[in-house]
Design a protein around this motif. Structure first.
Motif, short mmCIF file in Angstrom:
data_model
loop_
_atom_site.label_atom_id
_atom_site.label_comp_id
_atom_site.label_asym_id
_atom_site.label_seq_id
_atom_site.Cartn_x
_atom_site.Cartn_y
_atom_site.Cartn_z
N ARG A 105 25.86 -24.71 22.87
CA ARG A 105 27.19 -25.34 22.94
C ARG A 105 27.16 -26.74 22.34
O ARG A 105 28.10 -27.15 21.66
N TRP A 106 26.11 -27.49 22.62
CA TRP A 106 26.03 -28.86 22.08
C TRP A 106 25.90 -28.84 20.56
O TRP A 106 26.57 -29.59 19.85
N PHE A 107 25.03 -27.96 20.06
CA PHE A 107 24.91 -27.82 18.61
C PHE A 107 26.23 -27.39 17.99
O PHE A 107 26.61 -27.83 16.90
N TRP A 108 26.93 -26.48 18.67
CA TRP A 108 28.20 -25.97 18.13
C TRP A 108 29.19 -27.11 17.93
O TRP A 108 29.96 -27.12 16.96
N ASP A 109 29.18 -28.09 18.81
CA ASP A 109 30.15 -29.18 18.74
C ASP A 109 29.71 -30.28 17.79
O ASP A 109 30.55 -31.00 17.26
N THR A 110 28.41 -30.41 17.54
CA THR A 110 27.92 -31.58 16.81
C THR A 110 27.35 -31.26 15.43
O THR A 110 27.18 -32.18 14.62
N LEU A 111 27.05 -30.00 15.13
CA LEU A 111 26.50 -29.65 13.83
C LEU A 111 27.60 -29.39 12.81
O LEU A 111 28.56 -28.67 13.10
N LEU A 112 27.44 -29.94 11.63
CA LEU A 112 28.37 -29.65 10.55
C LEU A 112 28.22 -28.22 10.04
O LEU A 112 29.17 -27.64 9.52
N ASP A 113 27.02 -27.66 10.17
CA ASP A 113 26.80 -26.30 9.69
C ASP A 113 26.81 -25.29 10.84
O ASP A 113 26.17 -24.24 10.77
N ALA A 114 27.55 -25.59 11.91
CA ALA A 114 27.57 -24.73 13.10
C ALA A 114 28.17 -23.36 12.75
O ALA A 114 29.37 -23.21 12.63
N ASP A 115 27.30 -22.39 12.60
CA ASP A 115 27.68 -21.02 12.29
C ASP A 115 27.34 -20.18 13.52
O ASP A 115 26.24 -20.28 14.06
N LEU A 116 28.28 -19.36 13.98
CA LEU A 116 28.08 -18.67 15.25
C LEU A 116 26.86 -17.78 15.23
O LEU A 116 26.06 -17.76 16.17
N ALA A 117 26.68 -17.01 14.17
CA ALA A 117 25.53 -16.11 14.09
C ALA A 117 24.23 -16.90 14.03
O ALA A 117 23.29 -16.65 14.80
N ASN A 118 24.13 -17.86 13.12
CA ASN A 118 22.90 -18.64 12.98
C ASN A 118 22.59 -19.43 14.24
O ASN A 118 21.44 -19.51 14.67
N ASN A 119 23.62 -20.04 14.82
CA ASN A 119 23.42 -20.87 16.01
C ASN A 119 22.94 -20.02 17.19
O ASN A 119 21.96 -20.35 17.85
N SER A 120 23.61 -18.90 17.42
CA SER A 120 23.25 -18.05 18.56
C SER A 120 21.84 -17.49 18.38
O SER A 120 21.02 -17.52 19.31
N MET A 121 21.57 -16.95 17.19
CA MET A 121 20.27 -16.32 16.98
C MET A 121 19.15 -17.35 16.93
O MET A 121 18.03 -17.08 17.36
N GLY A 122 19.44 -18.54 16.40
CA GLY A 122 18.42 -19.59 16.39
C GLY A 122 18.02 -19.99 17.80
O GLY A 122 16.83 -20.11 18.12
N TRP A 123 18.99 -20.20 18.66
CA TRP A 123 18.68 -20.57 20.03
C TRP A 123 18.00 -19.43 20.77
O TRP A 123 17.04 -19.66 21.52
N GLN A 124 18.46 -18.21 20.57
CA GLN A 124 17.80 -17.09 21.25
C GLN A 124 16.38 -16.88 20.70
O GLN A 124 15.49 -16.47 21.45
N TRP A 125 16.18 -17.16 19.43
CA TRP A 125 14.83 -17.02 18.86
C TRP A 125 13.87 -17.98 19.56
O TRP A 125 12.79 -17.59 20.00
N VAL A 126 14.27 -19.24 19.65
CA VAL A 126 13.39 -20.22 20.28
C VAL A 126 13.22 -19.93 21.77
O VAL A 126 12.11 -20.03 22.32
N ALA A 127 14.30 -19.54 22.43
CA ALA A 127 14.24 -19.28 23.87
C ALA A 127 13.45 -18.02 24.20
O ALA A 127 13.08 -17.81 25.36
N GLY A 128 13.20 -17.18 23.20
CA GLY A 128 12.46 -15.95 23.45
C GLY A 128 13.32 -14.82 23.94
O GLY A 128 12.81 -13.76 24.31
N THR A 129 14.64 -15.00 23.93
CA THR A 129 15.54 -14.00 24.52
C THR A 129 16.20 -13.10 23.47
O THR A 129 16.97 -12.22 23.83
N GLY A 130 15.92 -13.34 22.19
CA GLY A 130 16.65 -12.65 21.13
C GLY A 130 15.84 -11.59 20.43
O GLY A 130 14.77 -11.15 20.90
N ALA A 131 16.36 -11.14 19.29
CA ALA A 131 15.68 -10.15 18.46
C ALA A 131 14.60 -10.85 17.63
O ALA A 131 14.82 -11.94 17.11
N ASP A 132 13.44 -10.20 17.54
CA ASP A 132 12.33 -10.75 16.75
C ASP A 132 12.07 -12.21 17.14
O ASP A 132 11.76 -13.06 16.29
N ALA A 133 12.22 -12.50 18.42
CA ALA A 133 12.14 -13.88 18.87
C ALA A 133 10.71 -14.35 18.99
O ALA A 133 9.78 -13.55 19.13
N ALA A 134 10.55 -15.66 18.93
CA ALA A 134 9.26 -16.23 19.28
C ALA A 134 9.01 -15.89 20.76
O ALA A 134 9.92 -16.03 21.58
#
Length: 470
Positions: free
Chosen positions: A364-393
């Motif tokens: 949510r914070w990135f969504w409000d403050t990033l100029l390149d806030a893209d819903l797909a990239n933002n969601s998947m990026g956070w889920q990747w780092v958090a370990g909760t997404g597809a092909d996640a770390a």
């Protein structure tokens, strides 16, 4: 001459615009319109930084159109209602647009297309933002990919690029149609907190093309090694332009292929792979539309996130965690609307793992403050780092922000650019200043004395929660 409406959304360019190109090739006089309807974006209406960019991008698009005999009509309200009103005013026989793929907008667009066709209006949508439609690539079983490497392998097997298309040189339109002034959309912040953005960025199609040329001549050389180093311009900086559709991804890919040589293969393929991650994110969001709000991996629905801690979250947002590389990233974000990708991973890992705050707080914070806030990239990026997404770390991969800073910012140049108060410390102390408390108190008295969490303890608590979840 018949009239067609071209409905601009996140395709704010005249070159390589399939909807505009189709309308022109069909022989229509074109009525370009932007309809502002943020409430139709559901829970993810554009954030403040995105709106600030959008204002300037629309301004540039209108100026481009005026130079070729047209102008951008601005409307506010429900998209379906505004299109119907504009059809009645102009006598348009057709409406063309480029597709959006977010969960909230796909059903809206489908309903608009059905209604227009039922009343005898030609309605066409096109792919204006991706190399592959999200449904084009499938596993051998016919399902969606959940792992990037086989997805990208399939993409390269089916590789084909749209041909670049020049902007029209002339585009006359009916002159009696009303338009709101751009200022009526109130996209710009009332307080000029974004003033620093424009020292680093210039929205619009012309600047997007210029940035591509700068990248080809500069940062592309050595991209594979340089892209992880936040203290230098080692990336293309095209992400906001791509998000707003000021440049087409296939134009970038064509430009890369035109300069391909044996010595540049690794850098070019490395950059194309990053475009591939953008495609993969759109593929995932299309097939798993809940993933902007909920864990893609349901196992993490049992994960014991820490209780929401507003004070910790605010300190993270403001760059007051006491960990220099984290604070430098958050201050870069606030000052420029952008953060280096390596640092994005570090600040996200710190929030989700060392502080064990739910990834949605960061998204949510990135969504409000990033100029390149893209819903797909933002969601998947956070889920990747958090370990909760597809092909996640994996969740147990917890970045140590001190050693990461030492590896990727070895001279602390990035740290001291955004935390100038630490410049007086010896180099070693700039990475973990709490280990030199007397120096910190003397040289940087306003910087936090201790990090928000002991890194070792935060790591252990995160791992214990992960093992309990398993």
């Amino acid at each position: 001459m018949s009239i067609a409406i071209v409905w601009f959304r996140r395709d704010l360019r005249l070159a390589d615009n399939p909807a505009l190109q189709a309308a022109i090739e069909a022989g229509h006089a074109v009525v370009p319109v932007y309809i502002h309807a943020p409430e139709e974006e559901g829970a993810w209406a554009p954030g403040a930084a995105s709106n600030a960019w959008l204002h300037r991008s629309l301004e540039q698009l209108d100026a481009q159109l005026q130079r070729i005999g047209s102008r951008l009509l601005i409307r506010r309200g429900g998209s379906q209602q505004q299109l119907q009103q504009l059809i009645a005013e102009s006598g348009a026989e057709a409406v063309y647009w480029n597709r959006k793929y977010e969960p909230a907008t796909q059903p809206r667009d489908a309903a608009i297309k059905r209604e227009l066709r039922e009343q005898g209006v030609l309605a066409q949508s096109h792919n204006g933002s991706l190399l592959f439609e999200p449904w084009e690539l499938a596993t051998q079983q016919g399902g969606p990919y959940k792992v990037f490497t086989p997805f990208w392998r399939s993409a390269l097997t089916h590789w084909r690029l749209q041909a670049p298309c020049a902007a029209p040189s002339r585009l006359p339109m009916p002159s009696s149609l009303d338009s709101l002034p751009l200022q009526a959309l109130q996209l710009q912040p009332r307080i000029n907190w974004d003033a620093g953005f424009w020292e680093h960025w210039q929205p619009g199609e012309a600047c997007a093309h210029e940035m591509l040329e700068v990248f080809l001549d500069g940062a592309l050389n050595g991209y594979r090694e340089q892209r992880d180093l936040p203290d230098r311009t080692g990336t293309s900086l095209l992400s906001p332009h791509l998000h707003f559709g000021e440049i087409a991804p296939w134009r970038i890919a064509h430009a890369l292929e035109e300069v391909r040589s044996a010595g540049r293969d690794a850098d070019i393929d490395g950059y194309l792979r990053q475009l591939g991650w953008r495609e993969f994110s759109q593929h995932l969001l299309h097939h798993f539309p809940h993933s902007s709000e909920r864990n893609l991996n349901p196992r993490f629905d049992r994960f014991a996130w820490a209780k929401p801690a507003p004070a910790l979250l605010e300190a993270w947002q403001q760059g007051r965690t006491g960990i220099p590389i984290i604070d430098a990233g958050m201050r870069q974000l606030w000052a420029t609307g952008y953060m280096h990708n390596r640092v994005r991973m570090l600040v996200a890992s710190f929030l989700c793992k060392h502080l064990r705050q739910h990834w949605l707080h960061g998204a949510r914070w990135f969504w409000d403050t990033l100029l390149d806030a893209d819903l797909a990239n933002n969601s998947m990026g956070w889920q990747w780092v958090a370990g909760t997404g597809a092909d996640a770390a994996p969740y147990f991969r917890i970045f140590n922000p001190v050693t990461q800073a030492q590896k990727f910012d070895p001279q602390a140049s990035y740290i001291t650019r955004w935390l100038p108060e630490l410049a007086a410390l010896p180099l070693k102390a700039r990475f973990a200043p709490w280990l030199a408390p007397e120096l910190l108190a003397a040289k940087a008295p306003n910087y936090p004395r201790q990090p928000l969490v002991d890194l070792a303890q935060g790591r252990e608590a995160a791992l214990a929660a992960y093992h309990a979840c398993r």
